[in-house]
Design a protein around this motif. Structure first.
Motif, PDB file in Angstrom:
ATOM      1  N   THR A   1      39.857  26.089  44.534  1.00  0.00           N
ATOM      2  CA  THR A   1      39.177  27.263  45.071  1.00  0.00           C
ATOM      3  C   THR A   1      39.636  28.548  44.394  1.00  0.00           C
ATOM      4  OG1 THR A   1      38.944  26.199  47.230  1.00  0.00           O
ATOM      5  CG2 THR A   1      38.722  28.605  47.161  1.00  0.00           C
ATOM      6  N   PHE A   2      40.939  28.700  44.214  1.00  0.00           N
ATOM      7  CA  PHE A   2      41.493  29.972  43.747  1.00  0.00           C
ATOM      8  C   PHE A   2      41.916  29.969  42.287  1.00  0.00           C
ATOM      9  CE2 PHE A   2      41.984  30.024  48.360  1.00  0.00           C
ATOM     10  CZ  PHE A   2      41.428  31.251  48.659  1.00  0.00           C
ATOM     11  N   GLY A   3      41.697  28.872  41.604  1.00  0.00           N
ATOM     12  CA  GLY A   3      41.958  28.852  40.179  1.00  0.00           C
ATOM     13  C   GLY A   3      43.381  28.485  39.825  1.00  0.00           C
ATOM     14  N   PRO A   4      43.715  28.581  38.534  1.00  0.00           N
ATOM     15  CA  PRO A   4      45.036  28.174  38.050  1.00  0.00           C
ATOM     16  C   PRO A   4      46.160  28.966  38.707  1.00  0.00           C
ATOM     17  CG  PRO A   4      43.504  28.541  36.228  1.00  0.00           C
ATOM     18  CD  PRO A   4      42.837  29.070  37.456  1.00  0.00           C
ATOM     19  N   GLU A   5      47.305  28.329  38.804  1.00  0.00           N
ATOM     20  CA  GLU A   5      48.529  28.935  39.347  1.00  0.00           C
ATOM     21  C   GLU A   5      48.285  29.567  40.723  1.00  0.00           C
ATOM     22  OE1 GLU A   5      49.327  31.553  35.947  1.00  0.00           O
ATOM     23  OE2 GLU A   5      51.059  30.268  35.522  1.00  0.00           O
ATOM     24  N   PRO A   6      47.847  28.788  41.693  1.00  0.00           N
ATOM     25  CA  PRO A   6      47.540  29.353  43.010  1.00  0.00           C
ATOM     26  C   PRO A   6      48.762  29.863  43.767  1.00  0.00           C
ATOM     27  CG  PRO A   6      47.454  26.955  43.088  1.00  0.00           C
ATOM     28  CD  PRO A   6      47.612  27.324  41.650  1.00  0.00           C
ATOM     29  N   ASN A   7      49.967  29.490  43.335  1.00  0.00           N
ATOM     30  CA  ASN A   7      51.182  29.982  43.991  1.00  0.00           C
ATOM     31  C   ASN A   7      51.711  31.260  43.348  1.00  0.00           C
ATOM     32  OD1 ASN A   7      51.398  27.805  45.892  1.00  0.00           O
ATOM     33  ND2 ASN A   7      52.127  26.511  44.224  1.00  0.00           N
ATOM     34  N   THR A   8      50.965  31.776  42.374  1.00  0.00           N
ATOM     35  CA  THR A   8      51.385  32.974  41.643  1.00  0.00           C
ATOM     36  C   THR A   8      50.571  34.186  42.087  1.00  0.00           C
ATOM     37  OG1 THR A   8      52.003  31.647  39.716  1.00  0.00           O
ATOM     38  CG2 THR A   8      51.594  34.008  39.337  1.00  0.00           C
ATOM     39  N   PHE A   9      51.244  35.323  42.203  1.00  0.00           N
ATOM     40  CA  PHE A   9      50.576  36.581  42.528  1.00  0.00           C
ATOM     41  C   PHE A   9      49.834  37.078  41.299  1.00  0.00           C
ATOM     42  CE2 PHE A   9      50.660  41.294  42.825  1.00  0.00           C
ATOM     43  CZ  PHE A   9      49.969  41.462  44.017  1.00  0.00           C
ATOM     44  N   ARG A  10      48.521  36.998  41.346  1.00  0.00           N
ATOM     45  CA  ARG A  10      47.709  37.416  40.210  1.00  0.00           C
ATOM     46  C   ARG A  10      46.442  38.090  40.724  1.00  0.00           C
ATOM     47  NH1 ARG A  10      43.975  34.913  36.939  1.00  0.00           N
ATOM     48  NH2 ARG A  10      44.257  32.880  37.932  1.00  0.00           N
ATOM     49  N   PRO A  11      46.483  39.409  40.973  1.00  0.00           N
ATOM     50  CA  PRO A  11      45.319  40.132  41.505  1.00  0.00           C
ATOM     51  C   PRO A  11      44.075  39.978  40.641  1.00  0.00           C
ATOM     52  CG  PRO A  11      47.284  41.503  41.596  1.00  0.00           C
ATOM     53  CD  PRO A  11      47.643  40.295  40.791  1.00  0.00           C
ATOM     54  N   GLU A  12      44.270  39.734  39.361  1.00  0.00           N
ATOM     55  CA  GLU A  12      43.140  39.648  38.436  1.00  0.00           C
ATOM     56  C   GLU A  12      42.169  38.524  38.796  1.00  0.00           C
ATOM     57  OE1 GLU A  12      46.180  42.087  36.719  1.00  0.00           O
ATOM     58  OE2 GLU A  12      46.275  40.066  37.589  1.00  0.00           O
ATOM     59  N   ARG A  13      42.617  37.558  39.604  1.00  0.00           N
ATOM     60  CA  ARG A  13      41.707  36.470  39.963  1.00  0.00           C
ATOM     61  C   ARG A  13      40.543  36.985  40.815  1.00  0.00           C
ATOM     62  NH1 ARG A  13      44.588  32.174  41.287  1.00  0.00           N
ATOM     63  NH2 ARG A  13      46.676  33.109  41.206  1.00  0.00           N
ATOM     64  N   TRP A  14      40.694  38.181  41.416  1.00  0.00           N
ATOM     65  CA  TRP A  14      39.646  38.769  42.246  1.00  0.00           C
ATOM     66  C   TRP A  14      38.763  39.732  41.455  1.00  0.00           C
ATOM     67  CZ3 TRP A  14      39.100  36.894  47.112  1.00  0.00           C
ATOM     68  CH2 TRP A  14      40.183  36.194  47.655  1.00  0.00           C
ATOM     69  N   ILE A  15      39.013  39.839  40.158  1.00  0.00           N
ATOM     70  CA  ILE A  15      38.277  40.785  39.317  1.00  0.00           C
ATOM     71  C   ILE A  15      37.541  40.025  38.214  1.00  0.00           C
ATOM     72  CG2 ILE A  15      38.509  42.745  37.733  1.00  0.00           C
ATOM     73  CD1 ILE A  15      41.003  43.575  39.314  1.00  0.00           C
ATOM     74  N   LYS A  16      36.382  40.473  37.876  1.00  0.00           N
ATOM     75  CA  LYS A  16      35.580  39.831  36.823  1.00  0.00           C
ATOM     76  C   LYS A  16      36.300  39.927  35.486  1.00  0.00           C
ATOM     77  CE  LYS A  16      31.058  40.236  34.535  1.00  0.00           C
ATOM     78  NZ  LYS A  16      31.634  40.590  33.224  1.00  0.00           N
TER      79      LYS A  16
END
Length: 523
Positions: A406-421
């Motif tokens: 659902t949330f993409g690679p490295e789901p245990n990592t803080f990566r705000p960019e996953r919410w940005i195009k």
């Protein structure tokens, strides 16, 4: 050995055999045999009770799903799920899956009688009836009408930080920012509810132990809720020698404020107390003074802790990720923010929104299973297995929010960019990916029991984070030291030790003009 002793031992042995036989029969005949899980949990809820007592449930739930798949049995009648596709069914807006008896532990008690509230009730009829009179007061437009009250708190927050940790002899003094975020959240909720400064920030203390009481009540709820009938012997038992934390003090305070406001006739403050008294006038058949007190208590007790937890999560993850910290500061610096920043100025900032979503994903407030009861007809899983009616089911946000699918690679990592195009990502692909993540978001719950105060929480998070990171340079005092998380039913946070200073070009509070919306009323 006396004959009587021999008979007693035989009776005890027979009794134990009967108990064991009962467990074996229940295990063999259980319709949940197809769902794997810890062996002890198949027989008794004591397994999950001790799991909560040890604060190991969040990690154990994740590991169990990694081992056994999308449906795991963690009690004789409880199956926990981690398939985000089932959220719309289990937590639907229709409310077909009622809350389980876990929530009865949150009922109030008066003269030996249980009193349900909007949070604890298992009845959709009760919930809809008592939610209707005050739901409109949590619309975004109504919340923004109270933003001046939130501004009061933000000003006091900055005043205290600068007096104690930024200026003069206190410059670069280390302190636990987690404590001060907690004080700010409690003062903010009190300000918006009663137009009253409770003094958490000004005193730098837990006023009347209210924060501690709230935490202990959540500790009790999380543990005893695993075996709800224990509550009748413990918290709801007037003869129990052990006295557990209650909200009686808060209830009395709220009742006093209601009586004072009614007797003075001084409405028009624009706060929630005014709103709830209005609900009493417009819905006299539903809302009495007792309901007004109940609404007020949920406002300050459910709102303060939960919002504080998320603001702490956002702060910690930013301070622990220098690149994300730098990007947010750059975004805040690129716009002309008021002091304190207005929600209208920050609500469309893409990186700020991404940071908030990502921190809430990684650190949900609720650490346990949001329990529901399977209705008639059962619940059919994607793999064809059927969970029968009457079974408790639910999802743990700490499990669902870490789905790589659902949330993409490295789901245990803080990566705000996953919410940005992404720069080369087709819009259609991004829209589909974003929808998938939003549909799996349990940060505010979901369905007909979604958090009514989510707009208020969002405004508070925007205001506090924008204020802190636009005004101050904040650094962890020891980058190698981890924060502390208490995995109670709420995931309480401690130990964010920092040093702060005003950012270059930011004037001291004394130099901010005391006019209009920027008037430092508390100085």
């Amino acid at each position: 050995m006396l004959a009587s002793d021999s008979l007693a031992l035989k009776a005890l042995a027979v009794g134990l055999m009967a108990v064991v036989l009962r467990f074996v029969i229940a295990y063999v005949t259980s319709p949940l045999k197809a769902f794997p899980g810890p062996l002890v949990a198949q027989f008794t809820d004591l397994w999950r009770f001790w799991d909560y007592m040890a604060c190991t449930h969040t990690n154990n739930h994740r590991q169990l799903h990694e081992k056994y798949g999308p449906a795991v049995r963690i009690g004789p009648n409880l199956v926990t799920l981690n398939d985000p596709e089932l959220i719309r069914e289990v937590y639907s807006t229709r409310g077909d899956f009622h809350k389980s008896n876990f929530y009865e532990v949150a009922d109030a008690s008066s003269q030996g009688q249980r009193l349900e509230n909007v949070f604890s009730t298992r009845s959709n009829v009760f919930h809809a009836r008592y939610l209707k009179p005050y739901q409109k007061f949590f619309s975004m437009s109504t919340i923004l009408g109270k933003e001046h009250l939130a501004d009061n708190m933000a000003k006091v927050f900055c005043e205290q930080l600068e007096t104690r940790f930024v200026d003069g002899d206190n410059k670069n003094k280390m302190f636990d920012l987690a404590d001060w975020i907690e004080y700010a959240a409690w003062d903010l909720d009190w300000e918006m509810t009663f137009s009253q400064d409770m003094g958490f920030l000004k005193s730098g203390t837990d006023v009347d132990g209210m924060i501690h009481t709230g935490e202990m009540v959540m500790r009790y709820l999380g543990c005893v809720g695993q075996i709800p009938w224990l509550d009748r012997l413990l918290g709801k038992n007037p003869y129990c020698p052990i006295k557990f934390a209650t909200f009686e003090g808060c209830a009395f305070y709220c009742f006093q404020r209601v009586m004072e406001r009614i007797q003075s006739g001084k409405t028009g403050q624009g706060d929630f107390l005014d709103n709830f008294l209005e609900a009493k006038e417009t819905h006299p058949d539903i809302v009495s003074d007792n309901e007004v007190v109940s609404y007020l208590m949920m406002n300050v007790l459910a709102g303060a802790d939960t919002t504080a937890i998320e603001i702490k999560s956002i702060t910690w993850h930013l301070l622990s990720n220098p690149e994300a910290h730098k990007k947010l500061v750059a975004e805040l610096s690129s716009v002309a923010l008021s002091f304190p920043p207005k929600y209208e100025e920050t609500k469309d900032l893409p990186y700020l929104n991404a940071v908030i979503k990502e921190a809430m994903r990684l650190h949900p407030v609720i650490s346990g299973v949001l329990e529901r009861i399977v209705p008639s007809g059962g619940l059919t899983l994607p793999d064809g297995r059927v969970i029968p009616a009457g079974t408790k089911v639910g999802m743990n946000p700490w499990v669902v929010h870490r789905s790589e699918q659902t949330f993409g690679p490295e789901p245990n990592t803080f990566r705000p960019e996953r919410w940005i195009k992404g720069p080369d990502e087709p819009q259609e692909k991004f829209d589909a990916r974003l929808k998938k993540m939003k549909d799996a978001d349990l940060g505010f719950g979901s369905g007909n029991r979604i958090c009514v105060g989510r707009n208020m929480a969002m405004v508070e998070m925007h205001k506090v984070i924008a204020t802190l990171f636009s005004r101050y340079d904040i650094k962890l005092a020891d980058p190698t030291k981890k924060w502390s998380v208490r995995y109670w039913w709420f995931t309480f946070v401690d130990d964010i030790d920092v040093k702060i200073s005003r950012r270059a070009g930011v004037p001291s509070l004394a130099k901010i003009p005391r006019t209009g919306g920027n008037n430092m009323q508390t100085m």
